[in-house]
Design an enzyme around this catalytic site. Structure first.
Site, mmCIF file in Angstrom:
data_model
loop_
_atom_site.group_PDB
_atom_site.id
_atom_site.type_symbol
_atom_site.label_atom_id
_atom_site.label_comp_id
_atom_site.label_asym_id
_atom_site.label_seq_id
_atom_site.Cartn_x
_atom_site.Cartn_y
_atom_site.Cartn_z
ATOM 1 N N HIS A 190 0.897 -1.156 0.000
ATOM 2 C CA HIS A 190 0.000 0.000 0.000
ATOM 3 C C HIS A 190 0.939 1.210 0.000
ATOM 4 O O HIS A 190 1.548 1.512 1.018
ATOM 5 C CB HIS A 190 -0.876 -0.056 1.259
ATOM 6 C CG HIS A 190 -1.643 1.189 1.561
ATOM 7 N ND1 HIS A 190 -3.018 1.219 1.574
ATOM 8 C CD2 HIS A 190 -1.232 2.449 1.870
ATOM 9 C CE1 HIS A 190 -3.425 2.454 1.888
ATOM 10 N NE2 HIS A 190 -2.359 3.217 2.069
ATOM 11 N N HIS B 164 -17.718 -1.538 5.736
ATOM 12 C CA HIS B 164 -17.849 -0.744 6.952
ATOM 13 C C HIS B 164 -19.304 -0.769 7.394
ATOM 14 O O HIS B 164 -20.208 -0.693 6.563
ATOM 15 C CB HIS B 164 -17.425 0.711 6.720
ATOM 16 C CG HIS B 164 -15.945 0.888 6.597
ATOM 17 N ND1 HIS B 164 -15.076 0.667 7.654
ATOM 18 C CD2 HIS B 164 -15.174 1.241 5.547
ATOM 19 C CE1 HIS B 164 -13.837 0.893 7.256
ATOM 20 N NE2 HIS B 164 -13.856 1.231 5.971
ATOM 21 N N ASP C 43 -10.291 -4.260 -3.584
ATOM 22 C CA ASP C 43 -10.075 -3.585 -2.296
ATOM 23 C C ASP C 43 -11.397 -3.498 -1.532
ATOM 24 O O ASP C 43 -11.677 -2.494 -0.858
ATOM 25 C CB ASP C 43 -9.426 -2.205 -2.476
ATOM 26 C CG ASP C 43 -8.786 -1.702 -1.177
ATOM 27 O OD1 ASP C 43 -8.743 -2.457 -0.180
ATOM 28 O OD2 ASP C 43 -8.337 -0.544 -1.166
HETATM 29 ZN ZN LIG Z 1 -4.531 -0.077 0.865
HETATM 30 ZN ZN LIG Z 2 -7.032 -2.647 1.096
#
Ligand SMILES: [Zn+2]
Ligand SMILES: [Zn+2]
Length: 438
Positions: free
Chosen positions: A191, A321, A317
């Site tokens: 990342h 939530h 990704d």
């Molecule tokens: Zn990430």
């Molecule tokens: Zn991620």
């Protein structure tokens, strides 16, 4: 070496009749029948006859594709089962046409030991309808300083190592992570972010952030870290996978490294391929993710990179939530959106129907290539292969809504919107994992 695990469901016996088989692995593109016997593809050809007790699926007008593989998702288990668990994540994956998906280790507790990883594997063997695999953390507790026991994590079945959610903070940690991952024969998924440039940031730094009065996250914050990581990978002959590339400048870093022979692969998300920073104007937290939606110029560069293969694959990704977390003012809401169930529909509608990206190219980037990066046998609609296929109705229109989603969370930028193309059937590892036809 096994990389994914799921529940032992009964093996499928199916005749998928009259669909358009598109398989970039074999070069196939044409109407064929596909006979699946005991979970394996027995025959592909015209006019096949169903043996006794074999269900016939009428796939006329539909696409029959190798199933998709997601190298980057967040399953939220252990620790945040109120947002997702391996059962709901795998159901969402199946509904999106995925036949394998890999979870990042930023769980609670962090997946940073072989013991915790084995616990997840056991859970997948009980709950997952689609084979799931897992990354181990690079640093203990994602703390950024002490490396995990990568050898043990690799032997326990980790597909690779990542501190996703965080960047690796120093060049020394990146270097040592690449050295140990190389011994374990695994990739490091990074990342890329320089937190000194993203601190307090809410969205892409540009004209839109200035107008909306939100703190910006410059593209430089990503590309600087990509350049640095790939320079270290070149020096160590390390194997790096760049997560969620969002900025045009990062593509230049990847192109330079690939030309120099660095062992690098890269992924891009459906949202970065189709949405831009201007969409934040509604202050809807479902448009808040890290890295942020960037400018149209970046989006176009990402589409070109996906076409050319400079960016190897699509990854979602998928980041669930809970409603109470996302139902906050934009500035206070967490980063991240779900994506397993909408990925193909979004990309098919935005890039294939418009003629920007050939269908076979999109399938390769969602299926064949990510499978190879993960060390899996590439899904294929060919005789002799384990059945890892999905059947898609390319004309079906559906509304993205809580009652049409299998994920436990509903934080998607497409919430309430109509999408074209719907996955109707997914056979993963020879088992029917999603069936929207019966
Ligand atoms: Zn990430
Ligand atoms: Zn991620």
């Amino acid at each position: 070496m096994q990389r994914t695990w799921c529940r032992p469901l009964p093996a499928a016996d199916l005749l998928v009749q009259g669909g358009r088989v598109v398989d970039p692995g074999t070069g196939a593109d044409g109407v064929q029948d596909v006979l699946i016997t005991a979970g394996e593809i027995a025959k592909v050809g015209p006019g096949l006859v169903a043996p006794q007790r074999t269900r016939v699926v009428d796939a006329a007008g539909m696409l029959v594709l190798p199933g998709f593989v997601d190298l980057h998702a967040h399953f939220r288990a252990p620790g945040r089962e109120d947002e997702e668990d391996l059962g709901t994540a795998s159901a969402a994956a199946a509904a999106g046409g995925y036949v394998a998906a890999f979870g990042m280790p930023n769980t609670e507790p962090v997946t940073d030991s072989a013991g915790l990883l084995r616990g997840l594997i056991r859970q997948a063997e009980e709950d997952a309808v689609v084979p799931l695999g897992f990354y181990g953390a690079v640093t203990r507790g994602l703390g950024g300083d002490l490396l995990t026991e990568m050898g043990e994590l690799g032997e326990a079945g980790a597909v690779g190592f990542s501190d996703d959610g965080n960047a690796l903070p120093t060049a020394a940690i990146i270097r040592r992570a690449l050295q140990y991952a190389k011994v374990a024969d695994r990739l490091v998924a990074v990342h890329a972010e320089d937190p000194s440039l993203s601190l307090g940031g809410q969205m892409h730094e540009g004209a839109a952030s200035a107008r909306l009065g939100l703190t910006g996250i410059p593209s430089l914050c990503e590309s600087l870290d990509v350049f640095r990581t790939l320079d270290i990978a070149a020096y160590e002959d390390g194997r790096v996978h760049v997560c969620h590339v969002s900025a045009e400048q990062s593509l230049q870093a990847i192109a330079r490294a690939k030309e120099a022979g660095v062992r690098v692969t890269a992924e891009v998300t459906p949202h970065h391929l189709t949405l831009v920073d201007e969409r934040v104007a509604t202050f809807d937290p479902n448009f808040k993710m890290n890295p942020p939606l960037r400018a149209e110029r970046d989006r176009r560069a990402l589409v070109e990179a996906l076409k050319s293969g400079l960016v190897d694959c699509v990854a979602t990704d998928h980041a669930p939530h809970a409603p109470e977390a996302k139902d906050l003012p934009f500035e206070e809401a967490p980063f991240g959106v779900i994506g397993l169930e909408t990925a193909f529909s979004v990309l098919y509608g935005a890039l294939v129907v418009s003629g920007e990206v050939p269908l076979a190219t999109l399938i390769a980037r969602m299926s064949t290539t990510p499978a190879r990066i993960a060390g899996l046998e590439a899904p294929s609609v060919a005789a002799g292969a384990v059945a890892n296929v999905c059947v898609v109705d390319p004309l079906a229109v559906w509304t993205v809504a809580p009652d049409t989603l299998k994920s436990r969370s509903h934080n998607t930028p497409w919430l309430g919107q109509e999408l074209t193309a719907k996955v109707r059937l997914t056979v993963a590892a020879g088992r029917v994992a999603w069936d929207d036809l019966a």
